[in-house]
Structures are given as C-alpha cells and as structure tokens.
Design an enzyme around this catalytic site. Structure first.
Site, PDB file in Angstrom:
ATOM      1  N   ILE A  12       0.844  -1.199   0.000  1.00 46.58           N
ATOM      2  CA  ILE A  12       0.000   0.000   0.000  1.00 46.58           C
ATOM      3  C   ILE A  12       0.882   1.254   0.000  1.00 46.58           C
ATOM      4  O   ILE A  12       0.607   2.232  -0.704  1.00 46.58           O
ATOM      5  CB  ILE A  12      -0.965   0.001   1.203  1.00 46.58           C
ATOM      6  CG1 ILE A  12      -1.828  -1.277   1.188  1.00 46.58           C
ATOM      7  CG2 ILE A  12      -1.857   1.237   1.181  1.00 46.58           C
ATOM      8  CD1 ILE A  12      -2.711  -1.458   2.413  1.00 46.58           C
ATOM      9  N   GLY A  36       9.052  -4.897   2.516  1.00 41.85           N
ATOM     10  CA  GLY A  36       8.920  -4.062   1.321  1.00 41.85           C
ATOM     11  C   GLY A  36       9.970  -4.390   0.273  1.00 41.85           C
ATOM     12  O   GLY A  36      10.848  -5.230   0.472  1.00 41.85           O
ATOM     13  N   ALA A  74       4.330   1.569   8.205  1.00 41.30           N
ATOM     14  CA  ALA A  74       5.199   0.430   8.520  1.00 41.30           C
ATOM     15  C   ALA A  74       4.590  -0.375   9.657  1.00 41.30           C
ATOM     16  O   ALA A  74       4.332   0.167  10.734  1.00 41.30           O
ATOM     17  CB  ALA A  74       6.579   0.928   8.922  1.00 41.30           C
ATOM     18  N   ALA A  75       4.335  -1.653   9.423  1.00 39.55           N
ATOM     19  CA  ALA A  75       3.742  -2.494  10.468  1.00 39.55           C
ATOM     20  C   ALA A  75       3.751  -3.947  10.033  1.00 39.55           C
ATOM     21  O   ALA A  75       3.818  -4.245   8.837  1.00 39.55           O
ATOM     22  CB  ALA A  75       2.296  -2.063  10.728  1.00 39.55           C
ATOM     23  N   TYR A 141      -3.173  -8.391  16.133  1.00 42.17           N
ATOM     24  CA  TYR A 141      -2.881  -7.377  15.114  1.00 42.17           C
ATOM     25  C   TYR A 141      -3.829  -6.178  15.272  1.00 42.17           C
ATOM     26  O   TYR A 141      -3.391  -5.026  15.378  1.00 42.17           O
ATOM     27  CB  TYR A 141      -3.023  -7.989  13.708  1.00 42.17           C
ATOM     28  CG  TYR A 141      -3.104  -6.953  12.631  1.00 42.17           C
ATOM     29  CD1 TYR A 141      -2.059  -6.039  12.454  1.00 42.17           C
ATOM     30  CD2 TYR A 141      -4.231  -6.829  11.819  1.00 42.17           C
ATOM     31  CE1 TYR A 141      -2.143  -5.052  11.489  1.00 42.17           C
ATOM     32  CE2 TYR A 141      -4.314  -5.849  10.858  1.00 42.17           C
ATOM     33  CZ  TYR A 141      -3.269  -4.956  10.694  1.00 42.17           C
ATOM     34  OH  TYR A 141      -3.357  -3.980   9.751  1.00 42.17           O
ATOM     35  N   PHE A 169     -10.281  -1.337   5.182  1.00 49.68           N
ATOM     36  CA  PHE A 169     -10.863  -2.659   5.057  1.00 49.68           C
ATOM     37  C   PHE A 169      -9.893  -3.451   4.166  1.00 49.68           C
ATOM     38  O   PHE A 169      -8.696  -3.344   4.382  1.00 49.68           O
ATOM     39  CB  PHE A 169     -12.339  -2.548   4.620  1.00 49.68           C
ATOM     40  CG  PHE A 169     -13.187  -2.133   5.820  1.00 49.68           C
ATOM     41  CD1 PHE A 169     -12.985  -0.894   6.427  1.00 49.68           C
ATOM     42  CD2 PHE A 169     -14.098  -2.984   6.396  1.00 49.68           C
ATOM     43  CE1 PHE A 169     -13.688  -0.533   7.589  1.00 49.68           C
ATOM     44  CE2 PHE A 169     -14.806  -2.632   7.547  1.00 49.68           C
ATOM     45  CZ  PHE A 169     -14.603  -1.408   8.134  1.00 49.68           C
ATOM     46  N   ARG A 278      -9.563 -19.982   9.803  1.00 50.82           N
ATOM     47  CA  ARG A 278      -8.292 -19.410  10.233  1.00 50.82           C
ATOM     48  C   ARG A 278      -8.541 -18.644  11.531  1.00 50.82           C
ATOM     49  O   ARG A 278      -9.476 -17.834  11.599  1.00 50.82           O
ATOM     50  CB  ARG A 278      -7.795 -18.463   9.134  1.00 50.82           C
ATOM     51  CG  ARG A 278      -6.346 -18.105   9.201  1.00 50.82           C
ATOM     52  CD  ARG A 278      -5.902 -17.363   7.950  1.00 50.82           C
ATOM     53  NE  ARG A 278      -6.606 -16.093   7.788  1.00 50.82           N
ATOM     54  CZ  ARG A 278      -6.349 -15.228   6.806  1.00 50.82           C
ATOM     55  NH1 ARG A 278      -5.424 -15.501   5.902  1.00 50.82           N
ATOM     56  NH2 ARG A 278      -7.007 -14.098   6.726  1.00 50.82           N
TER      57      ARG A 278
HETATM   58  N1  UFG Z   1      -8.790 -16.579   2.754  1.00 45.28           N
HETATM   59  C1  UFG Z   1      -8.980 -17.847   2.258  1.00 45.28           C
HETATM   60  N2  UFG Z   1      -7.933 -18.441   1.606  1.00 45.28           N
HETATM   61  C2  UFG Z   1      -6.719 -17.828   1.434  1.00 45.28           C
HETATM   62  C3  UFG Z   1      -6.548 -16.527   1.952  1.00 45.28           C
HETATM   63  C4  UFG Z   1      -7.616 -15.935   2.610  1.00 45.28           C
HETATM   64  O1  UFG Z   1     -10.050 -18.429   2.392  1.00 45.28           O
HETATM   65  O2  UFG Z   1      -5.810 -18.430   0.836  1.00 45.28           O
HETATM   66  C5  UFG Z   1      -9.932 -15.895   3.415  1.00 45.28           C
HETATM   67  C6  UFG Z   1      -9.632 -15.479   4.832  1.00 45.28           C
HETATM   68  O3  UFG Z   1      -9.900 -16.510   5.726  1.00 45.28           O
HETATM   69  C7  UFG Z   1     -10.559 -14.266   4.981  1.00 45.28           C
HETATM   70  C8  UFG Z   1     -10.623 -13.670   3.577  1.00 45.28           C
HETATM   71  O4  UFG Z   1     -10.184 -14.711   2.710  1.00 45.28           O
HETATM   72  O5  UFG Z   1     -11.835 -14.715   5.324  1.00 45.28           O
HETATM   73  C9  UFG Z   1      -9.718 -12.476   3.409  1.00 45.28           C
HETATM   74  O6  UFG Z   1      -8.432 -12.818   3.902  1.00 45.28           O
HETATM   75  P1  UFG Z   1      -7.138 -11.925   3.681  1.00 45.28           P
HETATM   76  O7  UFG Z   1      -6.005 -12.653   4.298  1.00 45.28           O
HETATM   77  O8  UFG Z   1      -7.030 -11.540   2.241  1.00 45.28           O
HETATM   78  O9  UFG Z   1      -7.474 -10.593   4.459  1.00 45.28           O
HETATM   79  P2  UFG Z   1      -7.921 -10.398   5.996  1.00 45.28           P
HETATM   80  O10 UFG Z   1      -9.387 -10.040   5.973  1.00 45.28           O
HETATM   81  O11 UFG Z   1      -7.517 -11.506   6.864  1.00 45.28           O
HETATM   82  O12 UFG Z   1      -7.032  -9.181   6.444  1.00 45.28           O
HETATM   83  C10 UFG Z   1      -6.861  -8.015   5.670  1.00 45.28           C
HETATM   84  C11 UFG Z   1      -5.530  -7.402   6.030  1.00 45.28           C
HETATM   85  C12 UFG Z   1      -5.548  -6.939   7.442  1.00 45.28           C
HETATM   86  C13 UFG Z   1      -6.754  -6.073   7.703  1.00 45.28           C
HETATM   87  C14 UFG Z   1      -8.031  -6.734   7.273  1.00 45.28           C
HETATM   88  C15 UFG Z   1      -9.173  -5.791   7.435  1.00 45.28           C
HETATM   89  O13 UFG Z   1      -4.480  -8.340   5.860  1.00 45.28           O
HETATM   90  O14 UFG Z   1      -4.378  -6.214   7.677  1.00 45.28           O
HETATM   91  O15 UFG Z   1      -7.909  -7.127   5.917  1.00 45.28           O
HETATM   92  O16 UFG Z   1     -10.362  -6.323   6.949  1.00 45.28           O
HETATM   93  F1  UFG Z   1      -6.853  -5.800   9.006  1.00 45.28           F
END
Ligand code: UFG
Length: 323
Positions: A12, A36, A74-75, A141, A169, A278
């Site tokens: 981002i 990065g 950065a995080a 997190y 989001f 997860r």
């Molecule tokens: N998912 C799968 N298979 C995968 C990867 C993800 O089913 O291989 C699912 C996850 O379980 C989740 C959804 O897809 O339900 C989205 O997962 P992401 O890992 O793409 O994103 P997250 O919602 O876990 O997290 C992201 C950012 C965070 C942030 C969050 C806010 O990584 O930093 O969005 O909504 F906080």
C-alpha cells in the site's frame, strides 16, 4: 508538503508514494525492507533504509528532509501470524509507533496519518461498520493498531499532535508499477491469482460454515488507488483537527464470490479446497464510508470487484516472480 512515508516500500505504501508525487508532494520513504521492496519505490522519491526502532535514524530523517507530516504505514499486518505470535505484533507495531512519535515530538513534527484497520473493530454484529461501532479486536494485530490509535488520542490531548486514523478494510488491486508481492503470501486475491497462473494447485477456503449467505467470510475489498487517494485528502485535515475514517466501499464479497469473479476475469480454472477456519477471522467486515465521503469528498473511482481483480491479474502477469 514534505511527507515521510514509513513502510513506503510496501504494497500500500508504494501506491501512496505514487499518489503523493502525482499531487506535487515530496515523498521520503523510510522502510527497513523487512517486507517491502526497493523496486516498489517510485524513482522520484527519496529512499532511506532504516528501522523505526532506531530513534536517531528517525530524527535524522525528519530533520534532514524538513518533514512536515508523516504517513505511518510500517507495520506487521497478518491476522493469523499475530494469533501465533502476539508479542511480535506489540513489539513491532506499538513499539515502532512509540519510537516514531517520540522522534516526531522531539523535532516538532505534529501531523500524522496512521494506517489503521478494520481489524480494530473485531467481529461486530451490525453491518455496515461506522466509526462509532465499538472497537473490540479479536486478534493481536487489530489490538496493536487500536493501541496506536489510543496513543495518538493522548498525544493530541497532551502535545497538540494532529492525526488522522484511516481504518482500512481489505486493500486489493494494483497500479501499473505497484502490486502485491508478499513472502509468504497469505491474502486471498493474490493467492487466488497464483492458482490461476498455475503456481499453486488450489485455493484453500478457510471456513465454509460461517453465518454468511454461502458460508464463507465476507470482506469489503477496496482498490489500493482509492485507498491511497484518501491519504492525500487526510493530509489537508491535519491543518485543522484530528479525525478517524473508515476506508471501504460499503459492499461485501464472500471468499466464494471472489474466486468465482477471478475465474471470469482470468478465464482460468481455479480449483478450491475446503480448509479449517483461520484463527481470528471475523465472519463479515463491511465499511460504512459515509463519513469520509461527506467530510472530505472522497470519491472512489475503482470500486468494481472485476476491475480490482483485473488490475491485480495484469500486475501478476507482468511480474510473474514479483519485484
Ligand atoms: N482466505 C482464504 N484463503 C486464502 C486466503 C484468505 O479463504 O488463501 C480468506 C480469509 O480466511 C478471509 C478472507 O479470505 O476470510 C480475506 O483474507 P485476507 O487474508 O485476504 O485478508 P484479511 O481479511 O484476513 O485481512 C486483511 C488485512 C488486514 C486487515 C483486514 C481488514 O491483511 O491487515 O484485511 O479487513 F486488518
């Protein structure tokens, strides 16, 4: 404005830097390259490889480049990893912010935009989520970002620091130069595209028994360009006051819908396999973006999911091995 972008070599961050430059700002990237990529940083930006925990390096960066505002991106940001190693998240995210804020106040920089997250809300029962929805994170997190938001509130009250916390989001999509390249990749859309490209055999669907229409998790996917644009608007707010804004579109897509859309966009087979939930994943996260649209005139231009996936796919095809 001279802007320091911590994490400006990240997914981002690199797009925020592109947008800053486009709007005539000077961008100084401060990144330790733990995640990065040097190649993600626009050539017109100044690049400093340094760590936030190095207080002297932060002070030097702020002074040398006459920084007027900081965009702090950065995080560590993986929900699953944070469940396995909470102290890593409190150390890097909260510790890093503490070091940055100390340095800023020491040299008199009192403007900051924070990349915060929907994960600070936890798993609210009513959708869409507004800025007034109670923040009850369900993973370390989200908790670490909430702690940083709290630090900013106290720094405003005590030292007159002005902040804008942007609660992202699900960032997705790519620009022509910048895309998503994580190691390991855990995010849904890049994982789906890896399967489309033949680099993995199937997508794991983490949980098919959630209380959602098709049983898979629902997220509000926002194009990284629209997300980055909001940072430029947020810089203007810092002249006057502190604020908190959600950044999403107000519409949600399930994991199954994302996979189906990716099949249509890429024309490829994308097999899926059911996998256990997860840890730490909330069932549904959908933003209300009303406040930022009303206050700042934020006007998203890339909200169609097919276009978001298409941009990510174009980047993936152009950069098959990442940066
Ligand atoms: N998912 C799968 N298979 C995968 C990867 C993800 O089913 O291989 C699912 C996850 O379980 C989740 C959804 O897809 O339900 C989205 O997962 P992401 O890992 O793409 O994103 P997250 O919602 O876990 O997290 C992201 C950012 C965070 C942030 C969050 C806010 O990584 O930093 O969005 O909504 F906080």
């Amino acid at each position: 404005m001279n802007v320091l972008v911590t994490g400006g070599a990240g997914y981002i961050g690199s797009v925020v830097v592109e947008q800053l430059l486009k709007h005539g700002h000077q961008a100084v990237v401060f990144d330790n390259l733990s995640k990065g990529h040097r190649a993600a940083v626009a050539p017109e930006a100044v690049f400093l490889q340094a760590d936030l925990h190095d207080n002297d390096a932060v002070i030097r960066a702020l002074e040398t480049h006459k920084i007027e505002a900081v965009i702090h991106m950065a995080a560590d940001s993986l929900v699953g990893e944070s469940m396995a190693d909470p102290l890593k998240y409190f150390g890097s995210n909260v510790g890093g912010a503490n070091s940055l804020l100390n340095a800023m106040l020491k040299v008199g920089v009192r403007k900051i935009v924070l990349s915060s997250t929907a994960a600070t809300y936890g798993a609210p029962e009513t959708m869409p989520i507004t800025e007034a929805t109670p923040q009850r994170p369900t993973n370390p997190y989200g908790e670490s970002k909430l702690m940083i938001e709290t630090m900013l509130r106290w720094c405003d009250a005590t030292y007159g620091l002005r902040y804008v916390s942007l609660r992202y989001f699900n960032a997705a999509g790519a620009t022509e130069r910048c895309g998503e390249d994580h190691e390991p990749e855990t995010h849904l859309i890049p994982n789906v595209l890896r399967v489309a490209a033949g680099k993995a055999e199937h997508v794991n669907v983490f949980g098919e028994d959630y209380p959602t229409p098709d049983g898979t998790c629902v997220r509000d996917y926002i194009h990284v360009i629209d997300l980055a644009d909001a940072h430029i608007l947020a810089l203007n707010v810092l002249e006057r006051r502190s604020e908190v804004y959600n950044l999403g579109y107000g519409s949600g897509y399930s994991v199954a819908e994302v996979v189906e859309m990716a099949r249509q966009v890429t024309g490829r087979r994308i097999p899926t396999e059911a996998a256990p939930r997860r840890a730490g994943d909330p069932p549904v996260l959908i933003a209300s973006p009303d406040k930022i649209m009303r206050d700042l005139g934020w006007n998203p231009r890339h909200s169609e999911l097919d276009r978001i996936i298409e941009s990510a796919w174009r980047w993936h095809v152009a950069h098959p091995n990442g940066y």
